[in-house]
Design a protein around this motif. Sequence first.
Motif, PDB file in Angstrom:
ATOM      1  N   PHE A   1      -6.662   7.686   1.792  1.00  0.00           N
ATOM      2  CA  PHE A   1      -6.991   6.278   1.956  1.00  0.00           C
ATOM      3  C   PHE A   1      -7.446   6.001   3.393  1.00  0.00           C
ATOM      4  CE2 PHE A   1      -5.688   2.013   3.287  1.00  0.00           C
ATOM      5  CZ  PHE A   1      -6.454   1.240   2.416  1.00  0.00           C
ATOM      6  N   LEU A   2      -6.763   6.585   4.365  1.00  0.00           N
ATOM      7  CA  LEU A   2      -7.134   6.377   5.764  1.00  0.00           C
ATOM      8  C   LEU A   2      -8.523   6.924   6.048  1.00  0.00           C
ATOM      9  CD1 LEU A   2      -3.726   7.267   7.482  1.00  0.00           C
ATOM     10  CD2 LEU A   2      -4.705   4.987   7.117  1.00  0.00           C
ATOM     11  N   LEU A   3      -8.859   8.091   5.463  1.00  0.00           N
ATOM     12  CA  LEU A   3     -10.186   8.670   5.656  1.00  0.00           C
ATOM     13  C   LEU A   3     -11.265   7.805   5.016  1.00  0.00           C
ATOM     14  CD1 LEU A   3      -9.390  12.453   5.067  1.00  0.00           C
ATOM     15  CD2 LEU A   3     -10.082  11.380   7.226  1.00  0.00           C
ATOM     16  N   GLU A   4     -10.994   7.329   3.812  1.00  0.00           N
ATOM     17  CA  GLU A   4     -11.962   6.451   3.141  1.00  0.00           C
ATOM     18  C   GLU A   4     -12.148   5.149   3.919  1.00  0.00           C
ATOM     19  OE1 GLU A   4     -11.173   5.669  -0.914  1.00  0.00           O
ATOM     20  OE2 GLU A   4     -11.429   7.741  -1.581  1.00  0.00           O
TER      21      GLU A   4
ATOM     22  N   GLN B   1      -1.932  11.814  -3.322  1.00  0.00           N
ATOM     23  CA  GLN B   1      -3.195  12.493  -3.615  1.00  0.00           C
ATOM     24  C   GLN B   1      -4.133  11.557  -4.369  1.00  0.00           C
ATOM     25  OE1 GLN B   1      -3.669  15.466  -2.336  1.00  0.00           O
ATOM     26  NE2 GLN B   1      -1.545  15.570  -1.599  1.00  0.00           N
ATOM     27  N   ARG B   2      -5.402  11.534  -3.976  1.00  0.00           N
ATOM     28  CA  ARG B   2      -6.351  10.610  -4.579  1.00  0.00           C
ATOM     29  C   ARG B   2      -6.536  10.868  -6.068  1.00  0.00           C
ATOM     30  NH1 ARG B   2     -11.516   9.157  -5.857  1.00  0.00           N
ATOM     31  NH2 ARG B   2     -12.307   7.221  -4.900  1.00  0.00           N
ATOM     32  N   GLU B   3      -6.470  12.137  -6.475  1.00  0.00           N
ATOM     33  CA  GLU B   3      -6.689  12.454  -7.889  1.00  0.00           C
ATOM     34  C   GLU B   3      -5.589  11.896  -8.792  1.00  0.00           C
ATOM     35  OE1 GLU B   3      -5.318  16.310  -5.768  1.00  0.00           O
ATOM     36  OE2 GLU B   3      -6.699  14.615  -5.434  1.00  0.00           O
ATOM     37  N   HIS B   4      -4.483  11.498  -8.188  1.00  0.00           N
ATOM     38  CA  HIS B   4      -3.401  10.912  -8.978  1.00  0.00           C
ATOM     39  C   HIS B   4      -3.535   9.395  -9.089  1.00  0.00           C
ATOM     40  CE1 HIS B   4      -0.809  14.616  -7.698  1.00  0.00           C
ATOM     41  NE2 HIS B   4      -1.598  14.885  -8.740  1.00  0.00           N
ATOM     42  N   ALA B   5      -4.558   8.840  -8.472  1.00  0.00           N
ATOM     43  CA  ALA B   5      -4.748   7.385  -8.510  1.00  0.00           C
ATOM     44  C   ALA B   5      -5.468   6.981  -9.791  1.00  0.00           C
ATOM     45  CB  ALA B   5      -5.538   6.932  -7.291  1.00  0.00           C
ATOM     46  N   SER B   6      -4.933   6.019 -10.489  1.00  0.00           N
ATOM     47  CA  SER B   6      -5.572   5.502 -11.691  1.00  0.00           C
ATOM     48  C   SER B   6      -6.777   4.653 -11.298  1.00  0.00           C
ATOM     49  CB  SER B   6      -4.570   4.657 -12.486  1.00  0.00           C
ATOM     50  OG  SER B   6      -4.238   3.487 -11.752  1.00  0.00           O
TER      51      SER B   6
ATOM     52  N   GLN C   1      -9.355   0.739  -7.605  1.00  0.00           N
ATOM     53  CA  GLN C   1      -9.949  -0.572  -7.403  1.00  0.00           C
ATOM     54  C   GLN C   1      -9.142  -1.365  -6.371  1.00  0.00           C
ATOM     55  OE1 GLN C   1     -12.796  -1.735  -8.553  1.00  0.00           O
ATOM     56  NE2 GLN C   1     -12.529  -3.700  -7.503  1.00  0.00           N
ATOM     57  N   MET C   2      -7.815  -1.239  -6.473  1.00  0.00           N
ATOM     58  CA  MET C   2      -6.957  -1.910  -5.501  1.00  0.00           C
ATOM     59  C   MET C   2      -7.183  -1.358  -4.096  1.00  0.00           C
ATOM     60  SD  MET C   2      -3.852  -1.703  -3.617  1.00  0.00           S
ATOM     61  CE  MET C   2      -2.621  -0.711  -4.424  1.00  0.00           C
ATOM     62  N   ALA C   3      -7.401  -0.027  -3.987  1.00  0.00           N
ATOM     63  CA  ALA C   3      -7.652   0.590  -2.686  1.00  0.00           C
ATOM     64  C   ALA C   3      -8.960   0.070  -2.089  1.00  0.00           C
ATOM     65  CB  ALA C   3      -7.689   2.109  -2.822  1.00  0.00           C
TER      66      ALA C   3
ATOM     67  N   LEU D   1       0.825  -1.201   0.000  1.00  0.00           N
ATOM     68  CA  LEU D   1       0.000   0.000   0.000  1.00  0.00           C
ATOM     69  C   LEU D   1       0.868   1.263   0.000  1.00  0.00           C
ATOM     70  CD1 LEU D   1      -2.794  -0.997   2.563  1.00  0.00           C
ATOM     71  CD2 LEU D   1      -2.934  -0.993   0.055  1.00  0.00           C
ATOM     72  N   ILE D   2       1.923   1.256   0.785  1.00  0.00           N
ATOM     73  CA  ILE D   2       2.828   2.410   0.809  1.00  0.00           C
ATOM     74  C   ILE D   2       3.424   2.640  -0.571  1.00  0.00           C
ATOM     75  CG2 ILE D   2       5.020   3.262   1.750  1.00  0.00           C
ATOM     76  CD1 ILE D   2       4.323   1.769   4.349  1.00  0.00           C
ATOM     77  N   LYS D   3       3.761   1.569  -1.245  1.00  0.00           N
ATOM     78  CA  LYS D   3       4.401   1.659  -2.558  1.00  0.00           C
ATOM     79  C   LYS D   3       3.429   2.098  -3.652  1.00  0.00           C
ATOM     80  CE  LYS D   3       6.755  -1.321  -5.929  1.00  0.00           C
ATOM     81  NZ  LYS D   3       5.652  -1.434  -6.911  1.00  0.00           N
ATOM     82  N   ASP D   4       2.204   1.574  -3.639  1.00  0.00           N
ATOM     83  CA  ASP D   4       1.301   1.756  -4.773  1.00  0.00           C
ATOM     84  C   ASP D   4       0.330   2.921  -4.641  1.00  0.00           C
ATOM     85  OD1 ASP D   4       2.527  -0.378  -5.912  1.00  0.00           O
ATOM     86  OD2 ASP D   4       0.900  -1.814  -5.571  1.00  0.00           O
TER      87      ASP D   4
END
Length: 353
Positions: A337-340, A289-294, A299-301, A282-285
Amino acid sequence: MQGAVTVSPSQVPELLLNLATVRPVFLWGAPGIGKSSLVREFADSLALDCVSLIGTQLAPEDLIGVPQIVDGRSRFCPPETIARDEPYCLFLDELNAATPDVQKAFYSLILDRRIGSYELPPGSIVIGAGNRATDNALARPMASALVNRLAHVHLRASAADWLVWAAGAGIHPWITDHLTDRPDHLWSAPPKTEEPFSTPRAWHMLSDALHSFGPALDEETLKVLAYGTLTPGHATAFCGYVKIVRHSYGLEAILKGDASWPRRIEDRDLLYYLADSFRGRLIKDLPAQREHASPAVRQMAYRAKSLLVQLAEISVEVAQTVIADGDDDNPVLPSWFLLEAARDMPRLVEARR
């Protein structure tokens, strides 16, 4: 020593080649990181015999010798291990652990390269080594006169260097593969209590034991060996890794849904190892910022949050290690991620009922 600049083992031979050949050197470092081996290998590279004197096992007369009457006069005759005709490497191991009287006996060897009337042959080199007081090892203060007679080199443990060495030294493949994934487990600071701790020397000892027991080694004996040589947390991780190797039980299968977290009490070390690997993934991937997540990362999150719920059903303590803060008490995982996870956790728990 304050403000010391450290070097890795791979840098030491070049430093000694240009430094120890002109001035005596003192090599500082924590226990078990290979100081003695480096000195012996350096001496071998110069085709010099390496004569090791261990400071904690010496008395002054072991260096300066005992007086004898020669031609009606008394003279001190140093022992034959020191009084040699051919050049050699004089290795003063645990020099700063020696008593003050023994340290004083070293003065003339270190500064003047002589004991009494005996002088070290031209081409000889003098190298000292010792542990630091901060390593909870036996270390006495060195007098400023002795400190000033030596050039000081501070050695640090290096997983990259050690793994290169291990590849040609017959180190057990479980160990080299595990430390390739977890190089931070090669060394840990010595504890304040009498218990094993991880060092390159400790991993080497464990490797010898694994080779000795062979493929028939059972899980309980493996635990005895690992916990008898390594830092407890590192021993847990290593035993978990070995279970994965033996049972083809990996994090990838859990992430894909092809396998679930191990639930047996006897597999708790494996659970800790997988949870630690999960945290590392998780630290690696996960981006900061959430907007930078593909879409694939999002889906992985989502899958990760579901896995956290499953993990907490088995052990809340283990699940908490995944999302725990770092050593500096700051979050390691992205805040979004922690908030979600905090927001979605009740819904995910309800969905599993």
